[in-house]
Design an enzyme around this catalytic site. Structure first.
Site: not given
Length: 363
Positions: A293, A312-314, A184, A182, A262-264
């Site tokens: 988390e 989780h900062i991407a 990204i 997609g 960096t997705a899920r």
């Protein structure tokens, strides 16, 4: 001017005043009354609550105070992580538009909204550049031992030997496999093009011609895992993609290959990944998302020497956050003006008689 009421609900990530300003700026011609509140203002608690919602859905949450107080006669609800549940819809019997300033829809009961004639908006791409930048950085950080070298210096050491010291890679000519192509995924491909990588893509929903435009080739999943030097995940989370990286896929990877996520978190079977990393079946992993988390105290990940872990900062940059409410409100405004809106999720609602009657009154 339409005399409509909107309720906007911020949180510790994007506070309510940001949504209020965006609503007044873009929707002032339609919504003369904008009520603002916040769902969860404590950042650590927000992370806990939103992760729980992403796992279990919005129905686990109670109705936010601002919704209970102001929602009865409002026709628009907007926010970021605010849970849009059936209970919220019960509290907002006149709700016609619900919008979230994020790509994920885990905090919205879309099926229930569609059933009730509520048009749902999200926004895609708000943090696409942030995530794609971070992805490339995480590839380099993990494979080149940047974080481990930094850690050694900060602890009075001068480390030069690492688990991958015999095959520390350059990106040139390496095969980068992208799971999901997609917006990204395509940005990652674009940004990697300057490194001279070879691109392989697995995405059942993308045309081969699109992949070729980015200099890549469309392959099946097993081929990607066998050939890739880096596997980077950019698929949406769904029942079809849950655990898409498991023991089988990891067993196909080269011992010199890296997994980047960096997705899920749900895309990866974490137990299988930990086992593969412990046994050095793959070279390493760069992870920004986790099933728990913050990580639990007994998590195996921090004990490994072949992982780079981030919190989780991407997708968290100043630009990604500040522009999100405007992107959402701009798209809703386009729809109300009769222009082409980009981010409508459930277009079948446009044929709902009650919604059509409401929209006719707005225009």
């Amino acid at each position: 001017m339409s005399n409509l009421k909107a309720v906007v609900v911020g949180d510790a990530m994007i506070m309510g005043d940001g949504f209020e300003q965006a609503a007044r700026k873009n929707l002032g011609a339609y919504f003369s009354d904008v009520k603002m509140g916040n769902w969860e203002e404590d950042y650590p608690k927000l992370q806990e609550r939103r992760l729980a919602v992403e796992k279990q859905g919005p129905e686990i949450e109670v109705v936010p105070e601002i919704v209970a107080k102001e929602g009865k006669d409002a026709s628009l609800l907007a926010g970021l992580f605010v849970p849009v549940s059936s209970k919220v819809m019960d509290a907002m019997p006149n709700l016609r538009i619900a919008g979230v300033a994020r790509a994920g829809l885990e905090n919205v009961n879309v099926a229930e909204a569609t059933k009730r004639g509520i048009l749902v908006f999200n926004i895609e791409g708000r943090n696409a550049h942030a995530v794609s930048d971070f992805t490339v950085g995480l590839m380099l950080c993990e494979s080149r031992n940047m974080a481990r070298a930094h850690y050694s210096i900060m602890n009075g050491e001068w480390r030069k030997k690492f688990s991958n010291s015999e095959w520390v890679p350059e990106l040139k000519d390496k095969v980068v496999g992208l799971i999901g192509f997609g917006y990204i995924g395509r940005l990652v491909a674009q940004k990697l093009s300057g490194f001279g990588v070879q691109l392989a893509v697995y995405d059942p929903f993308v045309d081969e011609a699109v992949v070729k435009e980015f200099g890549g080739r469309l392959v099946d999943k097993d081929t990607l895992f066998r050939e890739a030097d880096f596997v980077s995940l950019h698929a949406r989370m769904s029942e079809a993609t849950k655990g898409i990286v498991g023991e089988h896929e990891l067993s196909l990877m080269k011992p010199t290959a890296y997994l980047i996520n960096t997705a899920r978190a749900g895309l990866v079977n974490e137990a299988a990944l930990i086992a593969a990393l412990k046994a050095n079946k793959i070279a390493g992993a760069g992870l920004d998302v986790f099933s728990d988390e913050p990580l639990k105290a007994d998590s195996e990940f921090p004990k490994l020497d072949n992982v780079t872990l981030t919190t989780h900062i991407a997708g968290t940059t100043r630009e990604a956050l500040t522009r999100s409410p405007d992107l959402l409100m701009e798209d809703i405004a386009k729809f109300l003006k009769g222009e082409q809106a980009r981010f409508i999720i459930n277009r079948e609602v446009l044929e709902n008689p009650e919604f059509k009657a409401w929209l006719a009154g707005v225009k």
